[in-house]
Design a protein around this motif. Structure first.
Motif, PDB file in Angstrom:
ATOM      1  N   SER A 272      42.449  55.658  27.639  1.00 13.18           N
ATOM      2  CA  SER A 272      41.684  54.454  27.287  1.00 13.18           C
ATOM      3  C   SER A 272      42.664  53.287  27.249  1.00 13.18           C
ATOM      4  O   SER A 272      43.878  53.480  27.211  1.00 13.18           O
ATOM      5  CB  SER A 272      40.995  54.619  25.928  1.00 13.18           C
ATOM      6  N   THR A 273      42.130  52.064  27.259  1.00 11.69           N
ATOM      7  CA  THR A 273      42.983  50.874  27.254  1.00 11.69           C
ATOM      8  C   THR A 273      42.521  49.929  26.155  1.00 11.69           C
ATOM      9  O   THR A 273      41.333  49.571  26.084  1.00 11.69           O
ATOM     10  CB  THR A 273      42.947  50.152  28.608  1.00 11.69           C
ATOM     11  N   HIS A 274      43.466  49.524  25.305  1.00  8.90           N
ATOM     12  CA  HIS A 274      43.143  48.638  24.191  1.00  8.90           C
ATOM     13  C   HIS A 274      42.578  47.320  24.686  1.00  8.90           C
ATOM     14  O   HIS A 274      41.559  46.829  24.202  1.00  8.90           O
ATOM     15  CB  HIS A 274      44.401  48.415  23.348  1.00  8.90           C
ATOM     16  N   SER A 275      43.251  46.697  25.666  1.00 11.22           N
ATOM     17  CA  SER A 275      42.786  45.466  26.307  1.00 11.22           C
ATOM     18  C   SER A 275      43.616  45.260  27.562  1.00 11.22           C
ATOM     19  O   SER A 275      44.595  45.981  27.804  1.00 11.22           O
ATOM     20  CB  SER A 275      42.915  44.260  25.356  1.00 11.22           C
ATOM     21  N   ASP A 276      43.267  44.260  28.362  1.00 12.73           N
ATOM     22  CA  ASP A 276      43.903  44.078  29.668  1.00 12.73           C
ATOM     23  C   ASP A 276      45.420  44.015  29.634  1.00 12.73           C
ATOM     24  O   ASP A 276      46.076  44.595  30.508  1.00 12.73           O
ATOM     25  CB  ASP A 276      43.342  42.811  30.341  1.00 12.73           C
ATOM     26  N   TRP A 278      47.469  45.605  28.096  1.00 14.68           N
ATOM     27  CA  TRP A 278      48.079  46.881  27.728  1.00 14.68           C
ATOM     28  C   TRP A 278      47.716  47.990  28.728  1.00 14.68           C
ATOM     29  O   TRP A 278      47.484  49.128  28.347  1.00 14.68           O
ATOM     30  CB  TRP A 278      47.635  47.294  26.335  1.00 14.68           C
ATOM     31  N   SER A 279      47.712  47.682  29.997  1.00 18.56           N
ATOM     32  CA  SER A 279      47.260  48.641  31.001  1.00 18.56           C
ATOM     33  C   SER A 279      48.329  49.688  31.310  1.00 18.56           C
ATOM     34  O   SER A 279      49.521  49.496  31.041  1.00 18.56           O
ATOM     35  CB  SER A 279      46.876  47.908  32.288  1.00 18.56           C
ATOM     36  N   HIS A 293      48.826  50.726  25.951  1.00 17.94           N
ATOM     37  CA  HIS A 293      48.237  50.862  24.605  1.00 17.94           C
ATOM     38  C   HIS A 293      46.848  51.461  24.768  1.00 17.94           C
ATOM     39  O   HIS A 293      45.976  50.870  25.412  1.00 17.94           O
ATOM     40  CB  HIS A 293      48.150  49.486  23.943  1.00 17.94           C
ATOM     41  N   LEU A 295      43.270  53.078  22.881  1.00 14.50           N
ATOM     42  CA  LEU A 295      42.485  52.892  21.663  1.00 14.50           C
ATOM     43  C   LEU A 295      42.864  53.982  20.658  1.00 14.50           C
ATOM     44  O   LEU A 295      43.541  54.958  21.001  1.00 14.50           O
ATOM     45  CB  LEU A 295      40.999  52.976  21.983  1.00 14.50           C
TER      46      LEU A 295
END
Length: 606
Positions: A272-276, A278-279, A293, A295
């Motif tokens: 999963s990806t926390h936000s863009d 942190w890919s 990063h 979730l």
């Protein structure tokens, strides 16, 4: 302040010396993993921190072992000392300053990622030393290096005893600094002078000084015939220079091996990806300031597809620099060929902890796989990675470091890029070779000696035009007639899918030259990687009789093993490390008897 960890998985060994770390030892080329009488230190640079070093120390002491750094060849005058002490069976790190043979500990300093072990009197430790600068007399990464031992009683460090020292300032981040001339003191005083002797291939036990002198001469002769950085011994000169020992030897060259970071050639994904920002690819961009990063979730993972199978020697992981460094604790590094079920892949290592912003390297001992996974088992976990480096090797690849040429060159697509260990999946123009459009384009590899070639592996380009390789012929032989393109055919490439590595069996064909040629007009030959595997070199005479004038008895197996080990150690001390010696026939002893002088008649006068 103690930084302790009773055991660690990264055992200090000679593995990777001159590959990714500089090594210093006495006796010369000793292995700290097998010898209790080996004093050993290694250094390597830390990615992204040019003044930081990862140290490995090993030695036998009832108190402490230590490494000292100095801008000059004098011990003391405020030099920085990094030590690993036996604190009642528990390893303890201490940084100290040496003045007038007295060590003053600095308890305010904490190393990066300290791991250590104490086994009876043997101490080993690994740590990152930060903040090396001119004020510490360490002169960034260039310094004279000293190795000390001493007593450690009730938390107090006794005066250091010098066990070895480099005879010049060395670049501690340069792997070629390994095996410099090492001085081993015969006395140790509080003065700034050291009485010492050079210990290049010192005999393990008492024996023949003549042997050491003769073996050293042979090694020197070989060294003058080095033809490139990863030296290739002229075998004829090698045999002639070693013609000093009684018995029969066979010698075999070892193929060059190069450790390369393959991580940037693959593609990354995560659970999963926390936000863009942190890919998953952020762990491959060689910038420790950009991180991945996930979730908060159960068993978060990050996966790297290398796009082909590699022998993975080690994996380096960089933790985030700002906060939450403990989140990485317990992460597993797995390597294998199963993409769908990550837990089906074997574990290389478990990350116990990595200090904030630091990098740690984990040995995987050439585990084979296409996928590298970092996963944290458990609930409510977050996985953050700021850099992942995957170092693979091509064991036994005869093409490494050889000479290549091709019929023509398109722009920057030079012939050497076909043997640079980079498959060109992302930037083929800087990693693949290519000719211009022409009739019968060809590419040739010179192995420098005749080898029995068992197989050739060809990697095709990924981006486009993969059909251009169709119909290419692999030829192996010893002739340069028609630029080597008249040599016998191993196989014809019908096709190779985009980005795929295909293997072609050559059944031990003998030859010095390996050619690829595409017959026909207006053809283009593009190669993203060529690997050649086999045995050799094939020599007309691989056995030689050698005679040694010495009193050393070779009737016992232990003595014969010790003699070969001593000779290999001498060669290694002179930089010749790609030769293996073994007895093929047991030695025989010659007893030379002095003939009595003929009788002389005494004439007397009558």
């Amino acid at each position: 302040m103690a930084y302790v960890n009773i055991t660690f998985h990264d055992k200090v060994t000679r593995d990777s010396c001159k590959k990714d770390k500089a090594c210093f030892s006495t006796p010369a080329s000793c292995d700290p993993s097998t010898s209790n009488s080996c004093f050993f230190a290694s250094t390597r640079g830390v990615n992204g921190s040019p003044d930081n070093l990862t140290f490995e120390l090993s030695g036998e002491s009832n108190g402490y072992i230590a490494v000292g750094l100095s801008q000059d060849n004098k011990e003391g005058d405020g030099d920085t000392i990094y030590s690993c002490a036996n604190n009642n069976g528990v390893p303890k790190f201490i940084r100290a300053t040496l003045n007038n043979n007295i060590l003053t500990p600095d308890n305010s300093f904490g190393p990066g990622s300290f791991r250590g072990s104490v086994n009876n009197a043997k101490i080993q430790c690994i740590f990152i030393a930060a903040g090396l600068n001119s004020s510490t007399r360490a002169a960034n990464t260039g310094a004279f290096l000293f190795f000390f031992t001493g007593n450690f009683t009730n938390g107090n460090m006794g005066s250091p005893v010098t066990r070895m020292a480099t005879n010049s300032s060395v670049d501690l981040t340069n792997i070629n600094s390994s095996d410099v001339a090492i001085l081993t003191p015969t006395t140790n005083t509080g003065s700034n002078t050291t009485t010492s002797t050079t210990t290049t291939a010192k005999p393990a036990t008492g024996g023949s000084n003549t042997l050491q002198h003769m073996a050293s001469q042979g090694a020197a002769l070989i060294q003058t015939n080095k033809s490139r950085k990863n030296q290739e011994v002229n075998m004829r000169v090698f045999f002639r220079s070693l013609a000093l020992l009684l018995g029969f030897f066979s010698a075999q060259m070892k193929a060059d091996e190069k450790e390369v970071n393959a991580a940037g050639w693959g593609s990354a994904s995560q659970s999963s990806t926390h936000s863009d920002p942190w890919s998953a690819p952020n762990a491959l961009d060689l910038r420790p300031s950009t991180c991945t990063h996930t979730l908060i979730q159960s068993t978060p993972w990050w996966k790297l597809d290398l796009l082909k199978v590699y022998s993975v020697n080690r994996v380096a992981v960089t933790n985030r620099p700002d906060c939450c460094g403990e989140r990485i604790n317990g992460a597993e590094i797995r390597i294998g060929n199963v993409s769908s079920d990550i837990f089906s892949n074997p574990v290389c290592a478990v990350i116990s902890s990595i200090p904030t912003g630091a990098s740690d390297s984990y040995l995987c001992n050439r585990m084979v796989g296409r996928y590298v996974i970092v996963v944290i088992p458990g609930n409510d976990k977050v996985l953050t990675l700021c850099e992942v480096e995957v170092y693979g090797v091509y064991p036994g690849n005869l093409a490494a470091g050889r000479s290549v040429t091709q019929s023509s060159t398109f722009n920057s697509w030079i012939a050497e890029q076909a043997i640079d260990f980079i498959p060109g999946f992302t930037k083929p123009e800087s990693a693949c070779s290519s000719t211009v459009s022409q009739a019968n384009p060809w590419w040739r590899l010179d192995l420098r000696h005749i080898y029995r070639v068992s197989k050739v592996v060809i990697t095709n380009r990924l981006d486009c035009c993969w059909e251009r390789i169709d119909g290419a012929e692999i030829r192996i032989g010893n002739s340069l007639e028609n630029n080597g393109n008249n040599n016998p055919i191993c196989d014809v490439i019908s096709s190779i899918p985009a980005g795929v590595s295909s293997t072609y069996v050559c059944n031990n064909m003998e030859g010095r030259y390996v050619n690829l040629i595409i017959p026909g007009d207006s053809r283009i030959l593009t190669l993203c990687e060529v690997e050649v595997y086999g045995e050799g070199p094939c020599l007309k005479q691989t056995f030689v009789k050698m005679k040694l004038k010495a009193s050393l008895s070779l009737s016992e197996a232990e003595a014969r093993v010790r003699l070969l080990s001593q000779l290999e150690s001498t060669l290694a001390g002179r930089g010749i490390s790609n030769v293996t010696l073994r007895w093929s026939q047991l030695p025989k002893q010659e007893v030379m008897r002095k003939q009595a002088a003929p009788a002389q008649c005494v004439h007397t006068k009558r």
